[in-house]
Design an enzyme around this catalytic site. Structure first.
Site, PDB file in Angstrom:
ATOM      1  CB  THR A 119      28.619  47.698  47.589  1.00  0.00           C
ATOM      2  OG1 THR A 119      28.764  47.986  48.982  1.00  0.00           O
ATOM      3  CG2 THR A 119      29.583  48.587  46.829  1.00  0.00           C
ATOM      4  CE1 TYR A 143      33.452  45.959  46.753  1.00  0.00           C
ATOM      5  CE2 TYR A 143      32.588  46.964  48.753  1.00  0.00           C
ATOM      6  CZ  TYR A 143      32.460  46.064  47.717  1.00  0.00           C
ATOM      7  OH  TYR A 143      31.340  45.271  47.620  1.00  0.00           O
TER       8      TYR A 143
HETATM    9  N1  LIG Z   1      28.989  39.810  50.627  1.00  0.00           N
HETATM   10  C1  LIG Z   1      28.536  41.038  50.854  1.00  0.00           C
HETATM   11  O1  LIG Z   1      28.094  41.375  51.989  1.00  0.00           O
HETATM   12  C2  LIG Z   1      28.474  42.060  49.723  1.00  0.00           C
HETATM   13  C3  LIG Z   1      27.938  43.341  50.009  1.00  0.00           C
HETATM   14  C4  LIG Z   1      27.880  44.273  48.968  1.00  0.00           C
HETATM   15  C5  LIG Z   1      28.302  43.929  47.686  1.00  0.00           C
HETATM   16  N2  LIG Z   1      28.830  42.693  47.454  1.00  0.00           N
HETATM   17  C6  LIG Z   1      29.285  42.369  46.090  1.00  0.00           C
HETATM   18  O2  LIG Z   1      28.765  41.102  45.705  1.00  0.00           O
HETATM   19  C7  LIG Z   1      29.686  40.422  44.868  1.00  0.00           C
HETATM   20  C8  LIG Z   1      29.954  39.049  45.425  1.00  0.00           C
HETATM   21  O3  LIG Z   1      30.457  39.165  46.753  1.00  0.00           O
HETATM   22  P1  LIG Z   1      30.819  37.860  47.574  1.00  0.00           P
HETATM   23  O4  LIG Z   1      30.691  38.202  49.017  1.00  0.00           O
HETATM   24  O5  LIG Z   1      30.089  36.712  47.016  1.00  0.00           O
HETATM   25  O6  LIG Z   1      32.382  37.740  47.239  1.00  0.00           O
HETATM   26  P2  LIG Z   1      33.243  36.435  46.934  1.00  0.00           P
HETATM   27  O7  LIG Z   1      34.665  36.845  47.077  1.00  0.00           O
HETATM   28  O8  LIG Z   1      32.750  35.289  47.750  1.00  0.00           O
HETATM   29  O9  LIG Z   1      32.901  36.148  45.409  1.00  0.00           O
HETATM   30  C9  LIG Z   1      33.528  36.832  44.357  1.00  0.00           C
HETATM   31  C10 LIG Z   1      33.846  35.796  43.285  1.00  0.00           C
HETATM   32  O10 LIG Z   1      34.422  36.448  42.159  1.00  0.00           O
HETATM   33  C11 LIG Z   1      35.556  35.728  41.715  1.00  0.00           C
HETATM   34  N3  LIG Z   1      36.432  36.679  41.041  1.00  0.00           N
HETATM   35  C12 LIG Z   1      37.030  37.786  41.567  1.00  0.00           C
HETATM   36  N4  LIG Z   1      37.755  38.418  40.626  1.00  0.00           N
HETATM   37  C13 LIG Z   1      37.595  37.705  39.469  1.00  0.00           C
HETATM   38  C14 LIG Z   1      38.090  37.851  38.152  1.00  0.00           C
HETATM   39  N5  LIG Z   1      38.929  38.843  37.822  1.00  0.00           N
HETATM   40  N6  LIG Z   1      37.721  36.972  37.210  1.00  0.00           N
HETATM   41  C15 LIG Z   1      36.886  35.933  37.528  1.00  0.00           C
HETATM   42  N7  LIG Z   1      36.400  35.732  38.766  1.00  0.00           N
HETATM   43  C16 LIG Z   1      36.751  36.608  39.726  1.00  0.00           C
HETATM   44  C17 LIG Z   1      36.144  35.127  42.973  1.00  0.00           C
HETATM   45  O11 LIG Z   1      36.969  34.003  42.730  1.00  0.00           O
HETATM   46  C18 LIG Z   1      34.875  34.762  43.753  1.00  0.00           C
HETATM   47  O12 LIG Z   1      34.420  33.465  43.421  1.00  0.00           O
HETATM   48  C19 LIG Z   1      30.931  41.301  44.780  1.00  0.00           C
HETATM   49  O13 LIG Z   1      30.859  42.040  43.573  1.00  0.00           O
HETATM   50  C20 LIG Z   1      30.792  42.225  45.989  1.00  0.00           C
HETATM   51  O14 LIG Z   1      31.419  43.459  45.751  1.00  0.00           O
HETATM   52  C21 LIG Z   1      28.922  41.748  48.441  1.00  0.00           C
END
Ligand SMILES: NC(=O)c1ccc[n+]([C@@H]2O[C@H](COP(=O)([O-])OP(=O)(O)OC[C@H]3O[C@@H](n4cnc5c(N)ncnc54)[C@H](O)[C@@H]3O)[C@@H](O)[C@H]2O)c1
Length: 329
Positions: A119, A143
């Site tokens: 991120t 985070y």
């Molecule tokens: N959405 C954004 O704008 C953004 C920006 C920067 C980074 N990210 C990164 O991208 C990734 C996905 O983000 P997102 O927005 O899709 O989030 P999200 O919460 O929609 O998806 C995360 C998924 O991981 C699963 N999960 C969490 N902990 C788990 C575990 N211990 N075991 C198995 N599954 C687990 C959740 O159930 C969920 O389906 C994350 O790593 C986040 O840090 C997202």
């Protein structure tokens, strides 16, 4: 023909489900590994769901043994910045220890190619508004810190265990699958565009704009938004880079352009044809005026282009998804 399997941790979430669709379209079989803590089983449409936790090495080993993936895309994490300041232990455990368990297990099963979701929060409150991969790092909360620690851990494994990895630092992910098969559905929702669209839908009365006295073109914060489908395509390129090359590389993934909060609201009013009433609120702690990716490394090395990341298209695709029947049930 048998398709090569890719294990997708967090494939039931927002970004992971878009990656699963891109994998399926590119001829891979995505196997989602997800504990559904913030994800949704009905977002898993392009391959099987294996319900499990990344901290559970036994379950992971069993799934890897049975599916024999050629690589892993690792999205599973907690990512609510506000919550990370309140319960940092939850973030360190899931994001760092979970990643360690995953990496140890995949390597023990002979799987060495990884794409990791990091991120732009690793940069923290930087002097520079335009961020490249060389910009000094300084995460402000558990985070960003847990993501940076995982990046460092991966670089150690690459050095001593022969693993290869693409590390992606996303900026603000936005939009939804243009076919509206999948989209963003966080609960609680902290991201700007779905919150704006909630107001357009009448699910909320007003949108609070936190800070309108920033040194930007209209006083509201500037952020770099990147379409979830563009991001998903970058993951295919990143995975194939990791399968073909030793070592690891870090890439910023943003559109390289920034939009103010006010511009996002205006775009939403245009796309939806509805009014989005706003109220002024104070600046939020840690919010900087401008955060934009200034990098062209992903396009130079991976050939990636954020072709769908215009504000109009991100809002239009998000709105189509937002209007689907049962969205808020
Ligand atoms: N959405 C954004 O704008 C953004 C920006 C920067 C980074 N990210 C990164 O991208 C990734 C996905 O983000 P997102 O927005 O899709 O989030 P999200 O919460 O929609 O998806 C995360 C998924 O991981 C699963 N999960 C969490 N902990 C788990 C575990 N211990 N075991 C198995 N599954 C687990 C959740 O159930 C969920 O389906 C994350 O790593 C986040 O840090 C997202």
């Amino acid at each position: 023909m048998t398709r090569s399997v890719v294990l997708v941790t967090g494939g039931a979430g927002y970004v992971g489900s878009h990656a699963c669709k891109a994998l399926a379209l590119s001829g891979y079989l995505p196997v989602t590994y997800d504990n559904l803590s913030t994800g949704w089983s009905d977002a898993v449409k392009f391959g099987p769901l294996e319900r499990g936790d990344i901290m559970d090495a036994w379950r992971l080993r069993d799934v890897i043994e049975r599916h024999n993936p050629v690589g892993v895309m690792h999205f599973a994490a907690h990512s609510n910045v506000g919550e990370a300041s309140e319960v940092p232990d939850k973030y360190w455990k899931n994001n760092l220890m979970g990643s360690l368990t995953l990496i140890e297990t995949m390597l023990s099963q002979g799987v060495g190619s990884l794409v990791f979701s990091s991120t732009c929060a690793v940069y923290g409150n930087n002097e520079s508004a335009i961020l490249t991969e060389e910009t000094p790092l300084g995460p402000l909360n558990a985070y960003g810190a847990s993501k940076l620690a995982t990046e460092q851990m991966i670089s150690n494994f690459v050095g001593s265990h022969g693993m290869s990895a693409s590390i992606f630092r996303y900026f603000n992910v936005a939009g939804a699958d243009p076919d509206a098969e999948i989209g963003e559905f966080h609960r609680p929702e902290t991201h700007l565009i779905p919150r704006v669209l909630d107001v357009a839908m009448g699910e909320r009365d007003t949108l609070t704009i936190n800070g309108s006295d920033y040194p930007t073109r209209d006083g509201t914060c500037v952020r770099d938004f990147v379409h979830a489908s563009d991001l998903a395509n970058a993951h295919i390129e990143g995975l194939e880079w990791a399968m073909d090359n030793p070592g690891h590389e870090v890439f910023n993934l943003g559109s390289g352009g920034g939009f103010t909060v006010r511009e996002v609201i205006d775009a939403a009013e245009q796309v939806t044809g509805r009014k989005v009433p706003t109220i002024g609120g104070p600046r939020r702690d840690g919010d900087v005026a401008t955060l934009v990716s200034g990098s062209t490394k992903a396009s130079a090395v991976l050939g990636w282009l954020p072709a769908n990341s215009t504000l109009e298209q991100m809002v239009r695709d998000a709105w189509r998804w937002h209007q689907r029947p049962g969205y808020n049930e």
